[in-house]
Design a protein around this motif. Structure first.
Motif, PDB file in Angstrom:
ATOM      1  N   GLU A  50      -2.499  17.762  -5.235  1.00  0.00           N
ATOM      2  CA  GLU A  50      -3.255  16.794  -6.036  1.00  0.00           C
ATOM      3  C   GLU A  50      -2.428  15.534  -6.276  1.00  0.00           C
ATOM      4  O   GLU A  50      -2.933  14.406  -6.180  1.00  0.00           O
ATOM      5  CB  GLU A  50      -3.667  17.417  -7.370  1.00  0.00           C
ATOM      6  N   GLU A  51      -1.140  15.713  -6.575  1.00  0.00           N
ATOM      7  CA  GLU A  51      -0.273  14.560  -6.808  1.00  0.00           C
ATOM      8  C   GLU A  51      -0.214  13.671  -5.571  1.00  0.00           C
ATOM      9  O   GLU A  51      -0.320  12.443  -5.657  1.00  0.00           O
ATOM     10  CB  GLU A  51       1.144  15.022  -7.172  1.00  0.00           C
ATOM     11  N   GLU A  52      -0.047  14.286  -4.399  1.00  0.00           N
ATOM     12  CA  GLU A  52       0.046  13.523  -3.156  1.00  0.00           C
ATOM     13  C   GLU A  52      -1.271  12.825  -2.837  1.00  0.00           C
ATOM     14  O   GLU A  52      -1.281  11.674  -2.397  1.00  0.00           O
ATOM     15  CB  GLU A  52       0.465  14.462  -2.021  1.00  0.00           C
ATOM     16  N   TYR A  53      -2.362  13.515  -3.065  1.00  0.00           N
ATOM     17  CA  TYR A  53      -3.694  12.956  -2.805  1.00  0.00           C
ATOM     18  C   TYR A  53      -3.907  11.682  -3.611  1.00  0.00           C
ATOM     19  O   TYR A  53      -4.418  10.678  -3.092  1.00  0.00           O
ATOM     20  CB  TYR A  53      -4.752  14.002  -3.146  1.00  0.00           C
ATOM     21  N   VAL A  54      -3.492  11.716  -4.882  1.00  0.00           N
ATOM     22  CA  VAL A  54      -3.700  10.567  -5.772  1.00  0.00           C
ATOM     23  C   VAL A  54      -2.694   9.462  -5.472  1.00  0.00           C
ATOM     24  O   VAL A  54      -3.060   8.288  -5.297  1.00  0.00           O
ATOM     25  CB  VAL A  54      -3.602  11.006  -7.240  1.00  0.00           C
ATOM     26  N   GLU A  59       0.842  -1.188   0.000  1.00  0.00           N
ATOM     27  CA  GLU A  59       0.000   0.000   0.000  1.00  0.00           C
ATOM     28  C   GLU A  59       0.882   1.245   0.000  1.00  0.00           C
ATOM     29  O   GLU A  59       1.930   1.267   0.646  1.00  0.00           O
ATOM     30  CB  GLU A  59      -0.912   0.020   1.238  1.00  0.00           C
ATOM     31  N   PRO A  60       0.493   2.319  -0.733  1.00  0.00           N
ATOM     32  CA  PRO A  60       1.323   3.531  -0.771  1.00  0.00           C
ATOM     33  C   PRO A  60       1.463   4.151   0.610  1.00  0.00           C
ATOM     34  O   PRO A  60       0.478   4.306   1.339  1.00  0.00           O
ATOM     35  CB  PRO A  60       0.566   4.450  -1.730  1.00  0.00           C
ATOM     36  N   ALA A  61       2.711   4.482   0.988  1.00  0.00           N
ATOM     37  CA  ALA A  61       2.964   5.003   2.322  1.00  0.00           C
ATOM     38  C   ALA A  61       3.617   6.376   2.316  1.00  0.00           C
ATOM     39  O   ALA A  61       3.325   7.206   3.177  1.00  0.00           O
ATOM     40  CB  ALA A  61       3.848   4.029   3.103  1.00  0.00           C
ATOM     41  N   GLU A  62       4.506   6.630   1.355  1.00  0.00           N
ATOM     42  CA  GLU A  62       5.273   7.873   1.421  1.00  0.00           C
ATOM     43  C   GLU A  62       5.831   8.236   0.045  1.00  0.00           C
ATOM     44  O   GLU A  62       6.319   7.362  -0.685  1.00  0.00           O
ATOM     45  CB  GLU A  62       6.420   7.704   2.422  1.00  0.00           C
ATOM     46  N   LEU A  63       5.736   9.517  -0.292  1.00  0.00           N
ATOM     47  CA  LEU A  63       6.394  10.033  -1.493  1.00  0.00           C
ATOM     48  C   LEU A  63       7.721  10.651  -1.078  1.00  0.00           C
ATOM     49  O   LEU A  63       7.776  11.456  -0.137  1.00  0.00           O
ATOM     50  CB  LEU A  63       5.527  11.088  -2.179  1.00  0.00           C
ATOM     51  N   VAL A  64       8.785  10.287  -1.784  1.00  0.00           N
ATOM     52  CA  VAL A  64      10.129  10.724  -1.410  1.00  0.00           C
ATOM     53  C   VAL A  64      10.834  11.303  -2.625  1.00  0.00           C
ATOM     54  O   VAL A  64      10.922  10.647  -3.669  1.00  0.00           O
ATOM     55  CB  VAL A  64      10.952   9.542  -0.847  1.00  0.00           C
ATOM     56  N   ARG A  65      11.326  12.524  -2.471  1.00  0.00           N
ATOM     57  CA  ARG A  65      12.179  13.131  -3.492  1.00  0.00           C
ATOM     58  C   ARG A  65      13.539  13.425  -2.863  1.00  0.00           C
ATOM     59  O   ARG A  65      13.637  14.256  -1.961  1.00  0.00           O
ATOM     60  CB  ARG A  65      11.557  14.417  -4.036  1.00  0.00           C
ATOM     61  N   SER A  66      14.570  12.736  -3.324  1.00  0.00           N
ATOM     62  CA  SER A  66      15.920  12.934  -2.819  1.00  0.00           C
ATOM     63  C   SER A  66      16.775  13.601  -3.887  1.00  0.00           C
ATOM     64  O   SER A  66      16.741  13.194  -5.059  1.00  0.00           O
ATOM     65  CB  SER A  66      16.551  11.598  -2.413  1.00  0.00           C
ATOM     66  N   TYR A  67      17.539  14.619  -3.468  1.00  0.00           N
ATOM     67  CA  TYR A  67      18.377  15.393  -4.387  1.00  0.00           C
ATOM     68  C   TYR A  67      19.839  15.269  -3.971  1.00  0.00           C
ATOM     69  O   TYR A  67      20.163  15.286  -2.774  1.00  0.00           O
ATOM     70  CB  TYR A  67      17.973  16.868  -4.367  1.00  0.00           C
ATOM     71  N   TYR A  68      20.739  15.182  -4.988  1.00  0.00           N
ATOM     72  CA  TYR A  68      22.168  15.006  -4.745  1.00  0.00           C
ATOM     73  C   TYR A  68      22.967  15.969  -5.612  1.00  0.00           C
ATOM     74  O   TYR A  68      22.603  16.207  -6.767  1.00  0.00           O
ATOM     75  CB  TYR A  68      22.585  13.558  -5.067  1.00  0.00           C
ATOM     76  N   PRO A  69      24.081  16.513  -5.086  1.00  0.00           N
ATOM     77  CA  PRO A  69      24.934  17.373  -5.910  1.00  0.00           C
ATOM     78  C   PRO A  69      25.414  16.622  -7.147  1.00  0.00           C
ATOM     79  O   PRO A  69      25.773  15.440  -7.067  1.00  0.00           O
ATOM     80  CB  PRO A  69      26.097  17.716  -4.968  1.00  0.00           C
ATOM     81  N   MET A  70      25.448  17.305  -8.272  1.00  0.00           N
ATOM     82  CA  MET A  70      25.807  16.636  -9.517  1.00  0.00           C
ATOM     83  C   MET A  70      27.248  16.154  -9.522  1.00  0.00           C
ATOM     84  O   MET A  70      27.560  15.137 -10.144  1.00  0.00           O
ATOM     85  CB  MET A  70      25.553  17.561 -10.709  1.00  0.00           C
ATOM     86  N   ASP A  71      28.146  16.849  -8.831  1.00  0.00           N
ATOM     87  CA  ASP A  71      29.538  16.393  -8.836  1.00  0.00           C
ATOM     88  C   ASP A  71      29.707  15.089  -8.066  1.00  0.00           C
ATOM     89  O   ASP A  71      30.687  14.365  -8.268  1.00  0.00           O
ATOM     90  CB  ASP A  71      30.474  17.463  -8.279  1.00  0.00           C
TER      91      ASP A  71
END
Length: 255
Positions: free
Chosen positions: A203-207, A149-161
């Motif tokens: 809206e994205e999170e809701y869906v 079941e969907p639990a969490e939306l995660v966006r992780s960002y990293y330095p390009m170098d």
């Protein structure tokens, strides 16, 4: 100054009281709620109002109806995973730490990769990574699942170098998770800072999280730093507030 009053509809106020009793443990998992007639007498409302309140709580997953038996508190309490315990790199052969922590609670954790790319991140992320307004970072956008079941939306960002030419930019799961890979690249996680807020879902999170109405989300903005306080990962995590709690277990040295 005028006295502030609760102007929400009666069924919302009743649902809020029952919800609070469930979250506080005064109503325990598996416990049967009083019958409708008793709730009507207790709250001084109509049977229809009580049923509407129970309908809200059923939609949110706090209670379940069992045919011919009544209404019961859900068996599974709010999920609380130790956030600090998910940060250390995995040992050889161990799974991603978040999956390991969910298994301790007899839950099956998994994650689905939604996007891997080089992007211009939001301003808050750029500031945390020390990027210019047009600076880019690697993003790994995932949906975490609990028992499928969907639990969490995660966006992780990293330095390009750091990310360029590594598995951080591969559209596949990373063995042991990003903390393990970052440590292997010479950037072990040394410190994390969380900023936690609560707001209505987009809206994205809701869906994506399959949310019922009237449910807020918990938003965690996390900055992970390595040696010399260098930011190596910034993550934005969004989870349903009615299903999850934030747990931090941190040793304190008061000497």
């Amino acid at each position: 100054m005028a006295k502030h009053t609760d102007t929400r509809p009666a069924h919302h106020r009743i649902a809020a009281r029952i919800r609070a009793d469930i979250m506080s443990g005064d109503l325990t998992p598996g416990e049967q709620l009083p019958i409708t007639q008793d709730l009507v007498a207790h709250y001084g409302v109509s049977g229809q109002t009580v049923q509407r309140a129970l309908g809200l709580l059923k939609d949110e997953g706090f209670i379940v109806g069992r045919s011919g038996r009544g209404v019961f508190v859900r068996d599974t309490p709010q999920q609380a995973i130790d956030s600090v315990a998910t940060m250390p790199p995995a040992r050889d052969g161990e799974p991603y730490a978040w999956i390991r922590e969910t298994a301790k609670q007899a839950r099956k954790g998994d994650n689905r990769i939604l996007q891997v790319a080089e992007v211009v991140p939001p301003a808050q992320v750029r500031d945390a990574l020390g990027l210019t307004p047009d600076g880019t970072a690697a993003i790994r956008h995932r949906l975490l699942l609990l028992d499928d079941e969907p639990a969490e939306l995660v966006r992780s960002y990293y330095p390009m170098d750091i990310a360029r030419g590594t598995a951080l930019l591969d559209h596949r799961k990373i063995k042991g998770g990003s903390p393990t890979l970052l440590a292997e690249l010479g950037y072990p996680p040394r410190e994390m800072t969380d900023r936690v807020s609560c707001r209505p879902p987009t809206e994205e999170e809701y869906v994506a999280l399959e949310l019922p109405s009237e449910v807020p989300v918990l938003r965690t903005f996390r900055v992970v730093r390595s040696d010399r306080a260098r930011p190596i990962e910034v993550t934005v995590m969004v989870k349903a507030a009615h299903l999850h709690e934030l747990l931090y277990r941190v040793p304190l040295d008061l000497g």
